[in-house]
Design a protein around this motif. Structure first.
Motif, PDB file in Angstrom:
ATOM      1  N   SER A 133     -43.554  35.763-108.403  1.00  0.00           N
ATOM      2  CA  SER A 133     -44.280  37.289-108.327  1.00  0.00           C
ATOM      3  C   SER A 133     -44.892  37.214-109.668  1.00  0.00           C
ATOM      4  O   SER A 133     -44.439  36.930-110.699  1.00  0.00           O
ATOM      5  N   ALA A 157     -48.316  46.040-102.704  1.00  0.00           N
ATOM      6  CA  ALA A 157     -48.151  46.097-101.108  1.00  0.00           C
ATOM      7  C   ALA A 157     -47.014  46.930-100.490  1.00  0.00           C
ATOM      8  O   ALA A 157     -47.460  47.781 -99.547  1.00  0.00           O
ATOM      9  N   SER A 163     -40.657  43.562-105.198  1.00  0.00           N
ATOM     10  CA  SER A 163     -41.510  43.344-106.173  1.00  0.00           C
ATOM     11  C   SER A 163     -41.563  44.417-107.121  1.00  0.00           C
ATOM     12  O   SER A 163     -41.558  44.505-108.215  1.00  0.00           O
ATOM     13  N   ASP A 189     -52.529  43.014-100.124  1.00  0.00           N
ATOM     14  CA  ASP A 189     -52.820  42.261-101.130  1.00  0.00           C
ATOM     15  C   ASP A 189     -54.153  41.597-101.152  1.00  0.00           C
ATOM     16  O   ASP A 189     -54.571  41.662-102.437  1.00  0.00           O
ATOM     17  N   ASP A 190     -54.922  41.702-100.083  1.00  0.00           N
ATOM     18  CA  ASP A 190     -56.091  40.970-100.146  1.00  0.00           C
ATOM     19  C   ASP A 190     -57.312  41.865-100.723  1.00  0.00           C
ATOM     20  O   ASP A 190     -58.343  41.597-100.814  1.00  0.00           O
ATOM     21  N   MET A 192     -56.471  43.999-103.469  1.00  0.00           N
ATOM     22  CA  MET A 192     -56.107  44.401-104.756  1.00  0.00           C
ATOM     23  C   MET A 192     -57.491  44.160-105.660  1.00  0.00           C
ATOM     24  O   MET A 192     -57.660  45.038-106.751  1.00  0.00           O
ATOM     25  N   TYR A 204     -52.039  44.937-110.673  1.00  0.00           N
ATOM     26  CA  TYR A 204     -51.336  44.854-109.366  1.00  0.00           C
ATOM     27  C   TYR A 204     -50.486  43.643-109.388  1.00  0.00           C
ATOM     28  O   TYR A 204     -50.421  42.836-110.177  1.00  0.00           O
ATOM     29  N   ALA A 206     -48.450  40.901-106.970  1.00  0.00           N
ATOM     30  CA  ALA A 206     -48.686  40.093-105.562  1.00  0.00           C
ATOM     31  C   ALA A 206     -48.196  38.518-106.047  1.00  0.00           C
ATOM     32  O   ALA A 206     -47.723  38.387-107.122  1.00  0.00           O
ATOM     33  N   VAL A 210     -51.967  34.043-102.642  1.00  0.00           N
ATOM     34  CA  VAL A 210     -52.987  35.255-102.871  1.00  0.00           C
ATOM     35  C   VAL A 210     -53.519  35.364-104.128  1.00  0.00           C
ATOM     36  O   VAL A 210     -54.647  35.292-104.445  1.00  0.00           O
ATOM     37  N   VAL A 211     -52.677  35.450-105.104  1.00  0.00           N
ATOM     38  CA  VAL A 211     -52.893  35.664-106.672  1.00  0.00           C
ATOM     39  C   VAL A 211     -53.809  34.418-106.870  1.00  0.00           C
ATOM     40  O   VAL A 211     -54.830  34.528-107.772  1.00  0.00           O
ATOM     41  N   GLN A 214     -57.192  34.626-105.662  1.00  0.00           N
ATOM     42  CA  GLN A 214     -57.960  35.704-106.681  1.00  0.00           C
ATOM     43  C   GLN A 214     -58.199  35.350-107.905  1.00  0.00           C
ATOM     44  O   GLN A 214     -59.446  35.791-108.465  1.00  0.00           O
TER      45      GLN A 214
END
Length: 349
Positions: A133, A157, A163, A189-190, A192, A204, A206, A210-211, A214
């Motif tokens: 995380s 989220a 988290s 998440d997408d 953020m 944020y 996540a 994803v992270v 990003q």
């Protein structure tokens, strides 16, 4: 919206494709050495002990299960393991293990500790790795530490999820009140990075993949501020190994060999990440078109070189229990020490 928001908004399709990759301690070197050097059972044909092992095969952080299976580590320790792909809730997984539909499972410790308060007959026996995380913010924010989040708005989220509990603990440990000193706002998440680019949030929470994508897409504007694998948390386990209590009581030798196999597989994941990446792509068919180097980078962000067992592991579980009680997650009447004694099993190294 800034250029950052426009650039990341166009990446939603990529992030969606990536979502299947992932969902995460200190032990004295002598304990790891003893556990990995323990004599393996020399299995003869037909003499393997059958074990049902539940895991989420899309979760990169659990790939050591596949390493143990495909590289013969389970068989080396006299185990005939059936890997059961499981994508349900933590409560259902623990019930699956406790009722004998499975024997063993992997999971994030902060997802397990509240359900285990209900009395499931599942015992924790080892930590596998840290990480899983992240807190993300922008270079322009000037935020450089958890303390720097005081007075800020944080996207997440699930407002009441694991988290949130994790970073509430971190904030409390840093002398902050996670209810009053920060504001939490729910976002998928997408989106953020878009929210942070528009000034709706300052940071944020996540996880990968994803992270990872990003941050990569932001070209240096986003960065990982902290995770449960940075600073003091590098010494804390994230994902843990749980075994059905009845198996430990009636077949402690099998339980011991399961843990030895997983400890060996976790070290193999650290020592040979390329093989772990190969298996991750194999076990998650949706990701076969992913860039192996990206998967490797994500895997290496998870410290797989600490697997706490014994007293060290119990101390970590106790610390989590104390912190979750302080945060109001565990019941007020729960005694952290007694609770830890109940859910952590001592098995031979």
């Amino acid at each position: 919206m800034s250029d950052l928001g426009n650039r990341l908004g166009s990446r939603r399709g990529l992030l969606g494709l990536a979502a299947g990759l992932g969902a995460a301690a200190v032990v004295g070197p002598e304990l790891v050495t003893r556990a990995l050097a323990a004599p393996a059972v020399v299995a003869q044909t037909g003499s393997l002990d059958k074990v049902r092992f539940t895991w989420n095969q899309s979760a990169l952080c659990l790939i050591s299960s596949a390493v143990a299976q495909d590289d013969g580590i389970f068989r080396k320790h006299g185990l005939d393991v059936e890997l059961l792909n499981f994508g349900g809730s933590t409560d259902v997984m623990l019930e699956t293990i406790a009722t004998g539909k499975a024997d063993v499972g992997f999971g994030m410790i902060l997802r397990w500790l509240k359900p285990l308060e209900q009395g499931f007959d599942v015992k924790l026996v080892a930590g596998i790795h840290a990480g899983c995380s992240y807190v993300v913010t922008t270079r322009a924010s000037g935020i450089t530490s958890i303390e720097g989040l005081r007075g800020k708005t944080i996207g997440i989220a699930d407002i009441s999820g694991t988290s949130r509990n994790l970073y509430a603990i971190m904030m409390q440990n840093a002398g902050m009140d996670p209810e009053r000193d920060v504001t939490w706002k729910a976002y998928p998440d997408d989106v953020m990075p878009i929210a942070i680019a528009k000034g709706e949030i300052d940071a944020y929470v996540a996880g990968d993949p994803v992270v990872y994508y990003q941050v990569q897409a932001s070209k240096g504007e986003l960065f990982r501020l902290a995770s449960n694998a940075t600073g003091d948390w590098e010494a804390r386990t994230c994902c843990v190994l749980g075994i059905r209590g009845r198996m430990i009581r009636e077949n402690p030798d099998i339980a011991t060999r399961i843990r030895r196999a997983i400890l060996e597989a976790a070290q193999a994941t650290h020592n040979n990440p390329d093989r772990a990446v190969e298996l991750a792509l194999q076990y998650s068919p949706r990701q076969r078109t992913s860039n192996p180097q990206d998967v490797r980078n994500m895997l290496q962000s998870l410290p797989y070189y600490h697997q706490p067992i014994g007293d060290e592991f119990r101390a970590q579980v106790l610390a989590y229990a104390q912190e979750l009680k302080r945060a109001g997650v565990l019941r007020p009447r729960t005694d952290p020490a007694q609770y830890t004694d109940r859910i952590v099993a001592s098995i031979p190294v």
